[in-house]
Design a protein around this motif. Structure first.
Motif, mmCIF file in Angstrom:
data_model
loop_
_atom_site.group_PDB
_atom_site.id
_atom_site.type_symbol
_atom_site.label_atom_id
_atom_site.label_comp_id
_atom_site.label_asym_id
_atom_site.label_seq_id
_atom_site.Cartn_x
_atom_site.Cartn_y
_atom_site.Cartn_z
ATOM 1 N N GLY A 111 -0.254 5.167 -20.327
ATOM 2 C CA GLY A 111 -0.937 5.286 -19.046
ATOM 3 C C GLY A 111 -2.435 5.140 -19.173
ATOM 4 N N LEU A 112 -2.952 5.173 -20.392
ATOM 5 C CA LEU A 112 -4.380 5.011 -20.629
ATOM 6 C C LEU A 112 -4.789 3.546 -20.743
ATOM 7 C CD1 LEU A 112 -4.789 7.830 -23.312
ATOM 8 C CD2 LEU A 112 -5.127 7.994 -20.827
ATOM 9 N N SER A 113 -3.830 2.653 -20.816
ATOM 10 C CA SER A 113 -4.131 1.236 -21.016
ATOM 11 C C SER A 113 -4.659 0.591 -19.732
ATOM 12 C CB SER A 113 -2.882 0.485 -21.489
ATOM 13 O OG SER A 113 -1.896 0.493 -20.469
ATOM 14 N N VAL A 114 -5.426 -0.460 -19.918
ATOM 15 C CA VAL A 114 -5.974 -1.184 -18.770
ATOM 16 C C VAL A 114 -4.852 -1.845 -17.970
ATOM 17 C CG1 VAL A 114 -7.517 -3.061 -18.090
ATOM 18 C CG2 VAL A 114 -8.183 -1.516 -19.927
ATOM 19 N N HIS A 115 -3.831 -2.368 -18.656
ATOM 20 C CA HIS A 115 -2.753 -3.008 -17.903
ATOM 21 C C HIS A 115 -1.952 -2.000 -17.082
ATOM 22 C CE1 HIS A 115 -1.233 -2.771 -22.153
ATOM 23 N NE2 HIS A 115 -0.250 -2.142 -21.563
ATOM 24 N N SER A 116 -1.876 -0.750 -17.511
ATOM 25 C CA SER A 116 -1.217 0.272 -16.691
ATOM 26 C C SER A 116 -1.990 0.515 -15.401
ATOM 27 C CB SER A 116 -1.074 1.586 -17.456
ATOM 28 O OG SER A 116 -0.184 1.435 -18.526
ATOM 29 N N SER A 117 -3.310 0.609 -15.514
ATOM 30 C CA SER A 117 -4.145 0.764 -14.318
ATOM 31 C C SER A 117 -3.979 -0.435 -13.389
ATOM 32 C CB SER A 117 -5.617 0.896 -14.706
ATOM 33 O OG SER A 117 -5.820 2.044 -15.485
ATOM 34 N N ALA A 118 -3.925 -1.614 -13.975
ATOM 35 C CA ALA A 118 -3.761 -2.824 -13.169
ATOM 36 C C ALA A 118 -2.422 -2.815 -12.430
ATOM 37 C CB ALA A 118 -3.879 -4.060 -14.054
ATOM 38 N N LEU A 119 -1.348 -2.410 -13.114
ATOM 39 C CA LEU A 119 -0.029 -2.382 -12.467
ATOM 40 C C LEU A 119 0.060 -1.291 -11.403
ATOM 41 C CD1 LEU A 119 2.285 -3.045 -15.534
ATOM 42 C CD2 LEU A 119 1.746 -4.626 -13.652
ATOM 43 N N ARG A 120 -0.668 -0.210 -11.583
ATOM 44 C CA ARG A 120 -0.707 0.821 -10.540
ATOM 45 C C ARG A 120 -1.359 0.280 -9.267
ATOM 46 N NH1 ARG A 120 -2.358 4.245 -14.897
ATOM 47 N NH2 ARG A 120 -0.666 5.641 -15.478
ATOM 48 N N ALA A 121 -2.389 -0.527 -9.448
ATOM 49 C CA ALA A 121 -3.118 -1.075 -8.304
ATOM 50 C C ALA A 121 -2.395 -2.258 -7.662
ATOM 51 C CB ALA A 121 -4.521 -1.500 -8.749
ATOM 52 N N ASP A 122 -1.688 -3.039 -8.466
ATOM 53 C CA ASP A 122 -1.016 -4.245 -7.980
ATOM 54 C C ASP A 122 0.188 -4.500 -8.880
ATOM 55 O OD1 ASP A 122 -0.175 -6.817 -7.270
ATOM 56 O OD2 ASP A 122 -2.213 -7.594 -7.106
ATOM 57 N N PRO A 123 1.404 -4.327 -8.357
ATOM 58 C CA PRO A 123 2.588 -4.435 -9.216
ATOM 59 C C PRO A 123 2.963 -5.863 -9.605
ATOM 60 C CG PRO A 123 3.261 -4.020 -6.966
ATOM 61 C CD PRO A 123 1.751 -3.933 -6.988
ATOM 62 N N ARG A 124 2.253 -6.847 -9.102
ATOM 63 C CA ARG A 124 2.565 -8.227 -9.487
ATOM 64 C C ARG A 124 2.135 -8.456 -10.938
ATOM 65 N NH1 ARG A 124 -0.616 -11.632 -5.401
ATOM 66 N NH2 ARG A 124 -2.083 -9.954 -5.893
ATOM 67 N N ALA A 125 3.023 -9.100 -11.674
ATOM 68 C CA ALA A 125 2.757 -9.332 -13.089
ATOM 69 C C ALA A 125 3.369 -10.656 -13.502
ATOM 70 C CB ALA A 125 3.360 -8.203 -13.928
ATOM 71 N N SER A 126 2.905 -11.146 -14.627
ATOM 72 C CA SER A 126 3.553 -12.297 -15.237
ATOM 73 C C SER A 126 3.802 -11.971 -16.701
ATOM 74 C CB SER A 126 2.707 -13.561 -15.086
ATOM 75 O OG SER A 126 1.456 -13.396 -15.709
ATOM 76 N N GLY A 148 0.554 -10.539 -18.088
ATOM 77 C CA GLY A 148 -0.588 -10.885 -17.264
ATOM 78 C C GLY A 148 -0.653 -9.979 -16.045
ATOM 79 N N THR A 149 -1.817 -9.394 -15.824
ATOM 80 C CA THR A 149 -2.055 -8.540 -14.664
ATOM 81 C C THR A 149 -3.399 -8.932 -14.057
ATOM 82 O OG1 THR A 149 -3.107 -6.848 -16.049
ATOM 83 C CG2 THR A 149 -0.744 -6.577 -15.605
ATOM 84 N N ILE A 150 -3.703 -8.354 -12.894
ATOM 85 C CA ILE A 150 -4.992 -8.566 -12.237
ATOM 86 C C ILE A 150 -5.807 -7.295 -12.400
ATOM 87 C CG2 ILE A 150 -6.164 -9.017 -10.055
ATOM 88 C CD1 ILE A 150 -4.586 -11.411 -11.095
#
Length: 163
Positions: free
Chosen positions: A62-77, A32-34
Motif C-alpha cells: 500500500g506504500l507503493s506509488v502504483h497502489s496510490s495510482a490504482l486507488r485514484a483510478d482503477p484503470r490499468a494496463s 501501467g497506471t496513471i
C-alpha cells in the motif's frame, strides 16, 4: 494512393491459446497506471498470477506509488511476456492487456484463500506476505492486444481472455 494495410489479423484459436498461455505462465508483469499527481503514465514491475479460477492478481504494498495510482483510478494496463534468451526481443510474444483493478482489503473474507494460493505459487513472498500494508489486487480484463511475433498482431476482447 494505396490503402494502408491493417496489421491486425483475425483472431484464431491458436492466437487465443497463445494469449492464455502467456497469462497462465506469467509470474510477473509490467503494470501501467496513471500517476494521480501528474497525470503521466507510469510503468512498474509487479508479481503476477492467476488463481485456480483463472482470475488475474497481484499482491502489492500500500506504500507503493502504483497502489496510490490504482486507488485514484482503477484503470490499468499489464504487459505480459518476456523475451527469450536469444533473438530480437520484438519477435517474442507478448500481451498488452487493459483492465480495471479491484483492491482487496486484508480484512476481506477471501483474503485467507488468496494468501494460501499466493504462497503456493509465489513462495518467496513468505517474507512479506503478512506485512500490514500489503493487499491483493484483482484485474478484470477489458481487452488486449497480442503480438505473437513478427506480423502476428491480434485484438482480443474480454470474453476471449477468460480461462
Amino acid at each position: 494512393m494505396t490503402q494502408p494495410i491493417n496489421p491486425i489479423r483475425d483472431l484464431d484459436p491458436e492466437a487465443r491459446a497463445l494469449a492464455h498461455d502467456l497469462i497462465a505462465g506469467a509470474r510477473h508483469a509490467s503494470l501501467g497506471t496513471i500517476d494521480p499527481d501528474t497525470g503521466f503514465p507510469m510503468v512498474t514491475r509487479i508479481a503476477f498470477g492467476t488463481d485456480p479460477n483463472g482470475d488475474l492478481y497481484t499482491f502489492v504494498s500500500g506504500l507503493s506509488v502504483h497502489s496510490s495510482a490504482l486507488r485514484a483510478d482503477p484503470r490499468a494496463s499489464l504487459l505480459i511476456g518476456e523475451p527469450g534468451a536469444k533473438g530480437d526481443p520484438l519477435t517474442h510474444p507478448r500481451l498488452s492487456l487493459r483492465a480495471n483493478a479491484t483492491l482487496i482489503p486484508p480484512s476481506a473474507p477471501r483474503t485467507g484463500a488468496l494468501r494460501a494460493w499466493w504462497l503456493a505459487s509465489h513462495p518467496k513472498s513468505k517474507i512479506y506476505i503478512d506485512l500490514p500494508d500489503f493487499f491483493f489486487v484483482r484485474f478484470e480484463p477489458q481487452d488486449a492486444m497480442l503480438n505473437g511475433g513478427f506480423a502476428r498482431a491480434y485484438r482480443l476482447e474480454a470474453e476471449d481472455l477468460r480461462a
